[in-house]
Design an enzyme around this catalytic site. Structure first.
Site, PDB file in Angstrom:
ATOM      1  N   CYS A   1      -1.423   8.542   2.749  1.00  0.00           N
ATOM      2  CA  CYS A   1      -1.223   8.021   1.396  1.00  0.00           C
ATOM      3  C   CYS A   1      -2.451   8.265   0.524  1.00  0.00           C
ATOM      4  CB  CYS A   1      -0.881   6.530   1.446  1.00  0.00           C
ATOM      5  SG  CYS A   1      -2.120   5.521   2.267  1.00  0.00           S
TER       6      CYS A   1
ATOM      7  N   GLU B   1       0.878  -1.169   0.000  1.00  0.00           N
ATOM      8  CA  GLU B   1       0.000   0.000   0.000  1.00  0.00           C
ATOM      9  C   GLU B   1       0.912   1.214   0.000  1.00  0.00           C
ATOM     10  OE1 GLU B   1      -3.283   2.397   2.694  1.00  0.00           O
ATOM     11  OE2 GLU B   1      -2.358   0.578   3.485  1.00  0.00           O
TER      12      GLU B   1
END
Length: 346
Positions: A290, A255
């Site tokens: 993110c 991720e």
């Protein structure tokens, strides 16, 4: 384990094989409160020897853990979730202290997410199923899903409890054991979570290491007894993790950070869209996410009016110490924008 207070630097240990231990080298790293510039705790500065010990402990615990019925594993995970929920304010204050994410807008929600994640995966632990495919007369093909073994997990600092909870609960629910490397900048909330889990799980099922990426992350990603890697963090480090996994041909879950814009068109010059931009660009996380939009593009027809609405809403945010319940932002923000311009068609 000696858990850190919010005002006194304390030596904190790491969890290996059911024991709270220092680094093999004996070295320590300071963990700082970024808002107050105070040292919160001293954590083990671990290395390859500590990784070897943790992986060996996880490998030894794997056989009994995978043999435990899935619903029993799930019950233990639910118990961890309940413990987090009962102590969520304590966990939230540790999160706010080491990350700078405010109690009001981020830390309390993150602590609550940890409880939800463990409860969710505890409930679905017994729902893992294979597949049966009829290939023809008297022929049946079937698959059975099973645990891989020792999983190596690495998490960043910006949402340590949420991301660690996901990696722990996912791996353990399916019968794997885990060696988790905490973020060097924000390990304390994860170590507190590990302390609660340690009181519930068999020894060695969960191992939590502290230290730098070079000293701990690299040997963990390359360890021959790690059967899967899971990493959340930067794209650059993600490439290195992927290369390490490819070298040994083991599965990997990444991720990684992105760079995506928020684009506002002329028909969206309203307060609801402004709220969406603030949420999407993760202002209340100082942009450290993110999933944060890294750029804002405004159509020239609404540039001035939309930007004014945005500035007005941001000006109302309370900026200050993240442990203050009124604070919405820990750091001062500078809003930068560039006028949208048309490009000629080619």
């Amino acid at each position: 384990m000696s858990t850190p207070t919010l005002t006194t630097a304390t030596k904190v240990s790491q969890l290996i094989g059911g024991q709270w231990v220092p680094a093999d080298s004996g070295n320590l790293i300071e963990v700082e409160n970024p808002a107050r510039r105070e040292v919160l705790a001293l954590i083990p500065d671990s290395g390859a020897a500590d990784v070897d010990r943790a992986v060996a402990a996880a490998k030894a615990a794997f056989g009994p853990w995978k043999a435990l019925p899935a619903r029993d594993r799930g019950a233990l995970l639910i118990k961890i979730g309940d413990t987090i929920a009962e102590n969520s304010e304590k966990l939230a204050r540790i999160i706010a202290s080491e990350t700078g994410n405010a109690l009001r807008t981020q830390a309390r929600g993150e602590a609550a997410s940890g409880a939800d994640i463990f409860r969710f995966y505890g409930q679905i632990a017994s729902e893992q199923k294979g597949e049966t495919l009829p290939f023809g007369e008297n022929l049946v093909s079937y698959t059975v899903r099973g645990p891989l073994g020792v999983v190596g997990g690495i998490v960043p600092w910006n949402a340590p409890v949420t991301l660690s909870s996901l990696k722990i609960a996912m791996a353990l629910a399916m019968g794997n054991t885990l060696v988790l490397k905490t973020a060097e900048l924000a390990p304390l909330a994860v170590l507190q979570l590990a302390e609660w889990a340690h009181e519930i799980l068999p020894a060695g099922v969960l191992n939590v290491l502290t230290g730098s990426g070079q000293k701990v992350g690299v040997p963990l990603s390359k360890h021959p007894d790690v059967a899967k890697l899971t990493f959340t963090g930067s794209t650059g480090v993600g490439k290195e993790i992927l290369a390490a996994a490819a070298d040994r041909i083991v599965p990997v879950t990444l991720e990684l950070g992105g760079k995506s814009p928020a684009i506002v068109f002329p028909d969206s010059d309203d307060d609801a869209t402004v709220d969406g931009v603030i949420s999407g660009m993760r202002f209340t996380r100082q942009g450290q996410s993110c999933t944060a939009r890294s750029r804002l593009y405004l159509h020239e027809d609404i540039f001035d009016s939309f930007l004014e609405k945005l500035k007005t809403k941001l000006a109302a945010f309370t900026i200050g110490d993240p442990l203050n319940g009124a604070t919405r932002l820990e750091l001062h923000l500078a809003l930068k924008a560039r006028r949208w311009t048309r490009r000629p068609r080619i």
